[in-house]
Structure formats: structure tokens, C-alpha cells
Design an enzyme around this catalytic site. Structure first.
Site, PDB file in Angstrom:
ATOM      1  N   ARG A 120      24.658  38.135  26.034  1.00 26.50           N
ATOM      2  CA  ARG A 120      24.906  39.417  25.328  1.00 26.50           C
ATOM      3  C   ARG A 120      24.710  40.644  26.224  1.00 26.50           C
ATOM      4  NH1 ARG A 120      21.886  36.726  21.601  1.00 26.50           N
ATOM      5  NH2 ARG A 120      23.122  35.654  20.024  1.00 26.50           N
ATOM      6  N   LYS A 142      34.583  50.403  32.044  1.00 28.64           N
ATOM      7  CA  LYS A 142      35.600  49.522  31.453  1.00 28.64           C
ATOM      8  C   LYS A 142      35.608  48.215  32.230  1.00 28.64           C
ATOM      9  CE  LYS A 142      39.100  52.557  29.470  1.00 28.64           C
ATOM     10  NZ  LYS A 142      40.538  52.892  29.506  1.00 28.64           N
ATOM     11  N   GLU A 184      45.524  57.749  42.578  1.00 28.19           N
ATOM     12  CA  GLU A 184      44.587  58.104  41.495  1.00 28.19           C
ATOM     13  C   GLU A 184      43.963  59.480  41.769  1.00 28.19           C
ATOM     14  OE1 GLU A 184      44.491  56.304  38.818  1.00 28.19           O
ATOM     15  OE2 GLU A 184      44.994  54.251  39.392  1.00 28.19           O
ATOM     16  N   LYS A 226      35.985  62.061  37.167  1.00 25.02           N
ATOM     17  CA  LYS A 226      35.961  60.910  36.250  1.00 25.02           C
ATOM     18  C   LYS A 226      34.644  60.893  35.469  1.00 25.02           C
ATOM     19  CE  LYS A 226      37.054  56.288  35.155  1.00 25.02           C
ATOM     20  NZ  LYS A 226      37.676  55.030  35.482  1.00 25.02           N
ATOM     21  N   GLU A 236      37.023  56.419  25.040  1.00 19.92           N
ATOM     22  CA  GLU A 236      38.433  56.809  24.963  1.00 19.92           C
ATOM     23  C   GLU A 236      38.910  57.120  23.554  1.00 19.92           C
ATOM     24  OE1 GLU A 236      40.965  54.851  27.881  1.00 19.92           O
ATOM     25  OE2 GLU A 236      42.713  55.294  26.645  1.00 19.92           O
ATOM     26  N   ARG A 240      39.346  61.054  27.416  1.00 23.24           N
ATOM     27  CA  ARG A 240      39.429  60.001  28.431  1.00 23.24           C
ATOM     28  C   ARG A 240      40.861  59.494  28.583  1.00 23.24           C
ATOM     29  NH1 ARG A 240      35.176  55.068  29.902  1.00 23.24           N
ATOM     30  NH2 ARG A 240      36.463  54.280  31.602  1.00 23.24           N
ATOM     31  N   ASN A 244      45.065  58.355  31.821  1.00 23.15           N
ATOM     32  CA  ASN A 244      46.235  57.475  31.828  1.00 23.15           C
ATOM     33  C   ASN A 244      47.509  58.183  32.275  1.00 23.15           C
ATOM     34  OD1 ASN A 244      44.808  55.205  30.874  1.00 23.15           O
ATOM     35  ND2 ASN A 244      44.833  56.065  28.817  1.00 23.15           N
ATOM     36  N   HIS A 247      50.304  56.229  33.767  1.00 21.50           N
ATOM     37  CA  HIS A 247      49.981  54.812  33.580  1.00 21.50           C
ATOM     38  C   HIS A 247      50.849  54.116  32.535  1.00 21.50           C
ATOM     39  CE1 HIS A 247      46.654  55.766  36.148  1.00 21.50           C
ATOM     40  NE2 HIS A 247      46.151  54.547  36.064  1.00 21.50           N
ATOM     41  N   HIS A 251      52.536  51.043  33.931  1.00 20.59           N
ATOM     42  CA  HIS A 251      52.291  49.675  33.457  1.00 20.59           C
ATOM     43  C   HIS A 251      53.595  48.940  33.214  1.00 20.59           C
ATOM     44  CE1 HIS A 251      47.965  50.710  32.038  1.00 20.59           C
ATOM     45  NE2 HIS A 251      47.986  50.278  33.275  1.00 20.59           N
ATOM     46  N   HIS A 263      49.475  48.593  41.524  1.00 22.40           N
ATOM     47  CA  HIS A 263      49.084  49.534  40.469  1.00 22.40           C
ATOM     48  C   HIS A 263      49.292  51.008  40.884  1.00 22.40           C
ATOM     49  CE1 HIS A 263      46.850  51.083  37.060  1.00 22.40           C
ATOM     50  NE2 HIS A 263      46.149  51.812  37.908  1.00 22.40           N
TER      51      HIS A 263
HETATM   52  N1  LIG Z   1      38.026  49.235  35.014  1.00 21.29           N
HETATM   53  C1  LIG Z   1      38.794  50.273  35.229  1.00 21.29           C
HETATM   54  O1  LIG Z   1      38.527  51.384  34.774  1.00 21.29           O
HETATM   55  C2  LIG Z   1      40.001  50.104  36.090  1.00 21.29           C
HETATM   56  C3  LIG Z   1      40.701  51.229  36.544  1.00 21.29           C
HETATM   57  C4  LIG Z   1      41.779  51.045  37.402  1.00 21.29           C
HETATM   58  C5  LIG Z   1      42.149  49.757  37.786  1.00 21.29           C
HETATM   59  N2  LIG Z   1      41.452  48.681  37.317  1.00 21.29           N
HETATM   60  C6  LIG Z   1      41.814  47.314  37.731  1.00 21.29           C
HETATM   61  O2  LIG Z   1      41.587  47.218  39.120  1.00 21.29           O
HETATM   62  C7  LIG Z   1      42.434  46.188  39.670  1.00 21.29           C
HETATM   63  C8  LIG Z   1      43.055  46.693  40.935  1.00 21.29           C
HETATM   64  O3  LIG Z   1      42.036  47.013  41.832  1.00 21.29           O
HETATM   65  P1  LIG Z   1      42.290  47.179  43.397  1.00 21.29           P
HETATM   66  O4  LIG Z   1      43.448  48.081  43.592  1.00 21.29           O
HETATM   67  O5  LIG Z   1      41.006  47.521  43.990  1.00 21.29           O
HETATM   68  O6  LIG Z   1      42.825  45.752  43.829  1.00 21.29           O
HETATM   69  P2  LIG Z   1      42.102  44.431  44.379  1.00 21.29           P
HETATM   70  O7  LIG Z   1      40.771  44.281  43.798  1.00 21.29           O
HETATM   71  O8  LIG Z   1      43.084  43.325  44.176  1.00 21.29           O
HETATM   72  O9  LIG Z   1      41.967  44.728  45.938  1.00 21.29           O
HETATM   73  C9  LIG Z   1      43.130  44.905  46.720  1.00 21.29           C
HETATM   74  C10 LIG Z   1      43.098  44.031  47.976  1.00 21.29           C
HETATM   75  O10 LIG Z   1      42.216  44.606  48.917  1.00 21.29           O
HETATM   76  C11 LIG Z   1      41.311  43.604  49.426  1.00 21.29           C
HETATM   77  N3  LIG Z   1      40.122  44.339  49.822  1.00 21.29           N
HETATM   78  C12 LIG Z   1      39.184  44.888  49.025  1.00 21.29           C
HETATM   79  N4  LIG Z   1      38.328  45.619  49.745  1.00 21.29           N
HETATM   80  C13 LIG Z   1      38.696  45.501  51.035  1.00 21.29           C
HETATM   81  C14 LIG Z   1      38.219  46.050  52.245  1.00 21.29           C
HETATM   82  N5  LIG Z   1      37.200  46.926  52.257  1.00 21.29           N
HETATM   83  N6  LIG Z   1      38.850  45.707  53.400  1.00 21.29           N
HETATM   84  C15 LIG Z   1      39.918  44.891  53.379  1.00 21.29           C
HETATM   85  N7  LIG Z   1      40.444  44.362  52.267  1.00 21.29           N
HETATM   86  C16 LIG Z   1      39.837  44.686  51.103  1.00 21.29           C
HETATM   87  C17 LIG Z   1      41.172  42.657  48.268  1.00 21.29           C
HETATM   88  O11 LIG Z   1      40.712  41.388  48.700  1.00 21.29           O
HETATM   89  C18 LIG Z   1      42.607  42.623  47.746  1.00 21.29           C
HETATM   90  O12 LIG Z   1      43.396  41.747  48.494  1.00 21.29           O
HETATM   91  C19 LIG Z   1      43.416  45.839  38.578  1.00 21.29           C
HETATM   92  O13 LIG Z   1      43.058  44.600  38.015  1.00 21.29           O
HETATM   93  C20 LIG Z   1      43.246  46.948  37.560  1.00 21.29           C
HETATM   94  O14 LIG Z   1      43.513  46.512  36.237  1.00 21.29           O
HETATM   95  C21 LIG Z   1      40.393  48.841  36.497  1.00 21.29           C
HETATM   96 ZN   LIG Z   2      44.968  53.508  37.539  1.00 24.59          ZN
END
Ligand SMILES: NC(=O)c1ccc[n+]([C@@H]2O[C@H](COP(=O)([O-])OP(=O)(O)OC[C@H]3O[C@@H](n4cnc5c(N)ncnc54)[C@H](O)[C@@H]3O)[C@@H](O)[C@H]2O)c1
Ligand SMILES: [Zn+2]
Length: 365
Positions: A120, A142, A184, A226, A236, A240, A244, A247, A251, A263
Site C-alpha cells: 500500500r 504521476k 518540454e 512544474k 490535475e 495542472r 499537456n 500532448h 499522443h 515523446h
Molecule cells: N510521470 C510523468 O509525469 C511523466 C511525464 C512525462 C513523460 N513520462 C513518461 O516518461 C517516459 C519517457 O521518458 P524518457 O524520455 O526519459 O525515456 P526513457 O526512460 O526511455 O529514456 C530514453 C533513453 O535514454 C537512455 N538513458 C537514460 N539516461 C541516460 C543517460 N544519462 N545516458 C545515456 N542514456 C540514457 C535510456 O536507457 C533510454 O534508452 C514515457 O514512458 C512517458 O510516458 C512520464
Molecule cells: Zn511530455
């Protein structure tokens, strides 16, 4: 010379937490104050190879188990989620344990959802290593995993205890992933802070060169924006939703072109569609839309969406979580530094904006 570490607080009463931003922070001992003994470090193999040892050294006083998930969006699924829980149970982790995410948004979202649900809810710490995770996904609580029926369909709000942003990690990030984080930042400037947008224009070359001072300033201001929005509206219900911007359209692109569009790239094209829609309505100055386009170009981000039939666009847009009764809720910019959320039912106007911002040659790198 490196900049001094800066700290911000996400103000959420008893769930408030610090965000530390600086260079070489992974070496810091203690990594976080008041960490429990039992820790699960969630990461993936490439990031573990780059930074795992450094983090484990800083956690030498603790009992640390490392779990590596796969390196792609596919790893953010139910199977991985179940496997991480199996590990916690096999190693008899109790409610006083903590989960530390070391990686990008994929690692952070999944590890956070594990932390939100194991017994939990247990303590959660974020060490974001992509620019996108540092300025966006690690802040705000999130957490989510994907289902075959859609992205982020299973999730929870679960704030971290602390976020540690080591800007040095960004040196190893591939360019395409790096610029996704810049998309972003552009979003933050448009929705909340025209001065920050101007600063980004003035420092675009420094940011593309990954200048440490420029990066630290940009990350700090992005996290501050943020944090302020999240503090006003954690779940949200109102402001918040501004986060988006781009987005809803983004998406749709991401869903249709999963293997070729990232993304941040899809968000960049989505921001252009939203801005163009407002120019066509006479509610955003053309010069503002042109500034947005120029900045995205300087960040080597796409400014045009790939070709897709409007029927398909409509289907995908209506699938968005923000759709209510056939009306899309769009985030629309009215100036640089100002945006609002509006229910939108004029599909002809949407079509016109999409058509003018789509190109057969739109592509990612
Ligand atoms: N929770 C939220 O508020 C929120 C907001 C935006 C996006 N997201 C989510 O985040 C995800 C995308 O995140 P992302 O863009 O970080 O992608 P990711 O986590 O897939 O990372 C991108 C790539 O970079 C590599 N990598 C990470 N750090 C590295 C470093 N320092 N050096 C070399 N390589 C590195 C990873 O292994 C991967 O191949 C999606 O699933 C999306 O839905 C969540
Ligand atoms: Zn985003």
C-alpha cells in the site's frame, strides 16, 4: 568550474519534498538524508553500466538490491511490474524499505508505481538521468505502467521523498533523447513564463552545446514552474492540465508512429498544431507562432506532424484521456507565457490546423 547545487521544494504540505540540482551529485554521501536500510535500486542495463556503481558506492551503508528492467517503453508494462514485486517479496522487503529509480521516465514511472502499490505504498526516491525525466517526469508524483490497450492506463499519484538531479549524467544522453527534454522546456515557457521562453531563445546554442551553467539554470526554472503548478493542483483538477500543451496532438502521433517518433518530438509537432490553431482563430499573434517554430528548429525538433488521415486523427484524439462527451479539451496558447484549457468541438478548425502543420517529409532524426 561547476555551479553550486541548488534546491527547490515541491510544496505539498506533509508530502512536500526537495529537488536538488547540481553537477556530480551521484557521488554525494549520503545520497539522500534519512534513507532506510533496505533499498531496491530500479534501473536498466545501460544506465546501470554508466552510473550504477557510483550510486551503489554512495549507498554503501545500506542493503541494496539492484533490479534492471528492459530498455524501452515496452518494459513499462504489467510483466515487468510483477517481476519487480516478485523481487521485493523474495528478498522480504518490508514497509520501511525504499525504492530508488535511477533512469529516464520509463524507469521512474514503473518504479514509482511499484512504490505506490507495494504494501500500500513505500518510500520512493528519484534520480532522473534523461533531460525529460529531470525537467518533467520525476517531479509531480504521476506514476504509471502501460496496458496493451494504451499508454499509462494503470497508475497512481505517489510523490517521491526527494529528487536528485545530477546534470553531469546528461553528457552521455543521445542527442535525440536530449532534445526531447528541450521540447518540454519550450512548453513551460509557452504556458507559464514568457521571460523563460526569451531566455531559452537567447541560450539555445549554449543548451545545444550542453553548457553546464545554462543547463542547470534551465532545469531549475523548468522544475520551479512544474513544482508551482503541481503545488496548486496536485491531482490535475485544474491548472495542472496546462502541462499537456501539445500532448493531445502529440499522443496521437506517438500512438500511430510508436517506433519512429519519440515523446518530445511528437510534443514539439503538437505544440505547433495548437499554436497554429490559435493563429487561425486570430487568438495568437503570428509572430509568436513563428518564435515557437524557430526555437523548436534551433533545438533540432520536428515542427511538422507526419501525414495521417483526418479520420485517424479524430479517432486518436477522441481516445485521449482528456476527452469528455466527444469534445476534446485542448491546451491552447494565447501568448508566449500564457495558455488555457478549453473544450473544443469545432473539428473543422482542428483539421485545418493539422493539415497546415503536417508534411509528407516530416520526420524525426
Ligand atoms: N510521470 C510523468 O509525469 C511523466 C511525464 C512525462 C513523460 N513520462 C513518461 O516518461 C517516459 C519517457 O521518458 P524518457 O524520455 O526519459 O525515456 P526513457 O526512460 O526511455 O529514456 C530514453 C533513453 O535514454 C537512455 N538513458 C537514460 N539516461 C541516460 C543517460 N544519462 N545516458 C545515456 N542514456 C540514457 C535510456 O536507457 C533510454 O534508452 C514515457 O514512458 C512517458 O510516458 C512520464
Ligand atoms: Zn511530455
Amino acid at each position: 568550474m561547476t555551479s553550486a547545487t541548488q534546491q527547490l521544494t515541491v510544496e505539498l504540505h506533509e508530502r512536500s519534498y526537495p529537488i536538488d540540482i547540481g553537477a556530480e551529485l551521484l557521488h554525494r554521501t549520503p545520497l539522500f538524508p534519512a534513507l532506510p536500510k533496505q533499498l531496491l535500486l530500479v534501473t536498466n542495463a545501460p544506465i546501470n553500466a554508466l552510473y550504477g556503481e557510483t550510486v551503489r558506492r554512495a549507498l554503501a551503508a545500506h542493503h541494496v538490491i539492484t533490479y534492471c528492467i528492459g530498455d524501452s517503453e515496452h518494459a513499462k508494462g504489467i510483466d515487468t511490474y510483477a517481476a519487480v514485486l516478485d523481487t521485493l517479496i523474495q528478498h522480504s522487503f518490508n514497509r520501511d524499505c525504499a525504492i530508488i529509480a535511477l533512469g529516464g521516465g520509463v524507469v521512474g514511472d514503473l518504479a514509482g508505481f511499484v512504490a505506490a502499490t507495494y504494501q500500500r505504498g513505500v518510500a520512493f526516491y528519484q534520480i532522473p538521468t534523461t533531460l525529460l525525466a529531470q525537467v518533467d517526469s520525476s517531479v509531480g508524483g504521476k506514476t504509471a505502467i502501460n496496458h496493451s490497450g494504451g499508454k499509462n492506463l494503470i497508475g497512481a499519484f505517489h510523490q517521491p521523498q526527494a529528487v536528485l538531479i545530477d546534470t553531469t549524467c546528461l553528457a552521455s544522453l543521445p542527442l535525440r533523447d536530449y532534445v526531447c527534454g528541450l521540447a518540454e522546456m519550450v512548453k513551460y515557457g509557452i504556458i507559464a513564463d514568457g521571460d523563460f521562453f526569451t531566455w531559452l531563445e537567447q541560450h539555445s546554442a549554449a543548451l545545444m552545446a550542453r553548457d553546464p551553467h545554462a543547463l542547470q539554470t534551465a532545469i531549475y526554472r523548468s522544475c520551479a514552474i512544474k513544482a508551482e503548478i503541481v503545488a496548486k493542483d496536485e491531482r490535475e483538477q485544474s491548472v495542472r492540465a496546462l502541462l499537456n500543451l501539445g500532448h493531445t496532438f502529440g499522443h496521437a502521433i506517438e500512438t500511430e508512429f510508436t517506433s519512429t517518433w519519440k515523446h518530445g518530438e511528437a510534443v514539439a509537432a503538437g505544440i505547433m498544431i495548437a499554436a497554429t490553431l490559435m493563429v487561425q482563430q486570430g487568438r495568437l499573434q503570428l509572430t509568436d507562432q513563428q518564435r515557437i517554430e524557430r526555437l523548436l528548429e534551433q533545438f533540432q525538433l520536428p515542427t511538422r506532424a507526419p501525414m495521417m488521415s483526418f479520420d485517424r486523427w479524430q479517432t486518436l484524439l477522441q481516445r485521449d484521456k482528456k476527452v469528455q462527451a466527444g469534445t476534446v479539451r485542448l491546451v491552447v496558447p494565447t501568448a508566449i507565457g500564457q495558455a488555457q484549457v478549453e473544450p473544443w468541438s469545432d473539428w473543422q478548425a482542428i483539421q485545418q490546423a493539422i493539415v497546415s502543420m503536417s508534411s509528407a517529409t516530416a520526420k524525426t532524426r
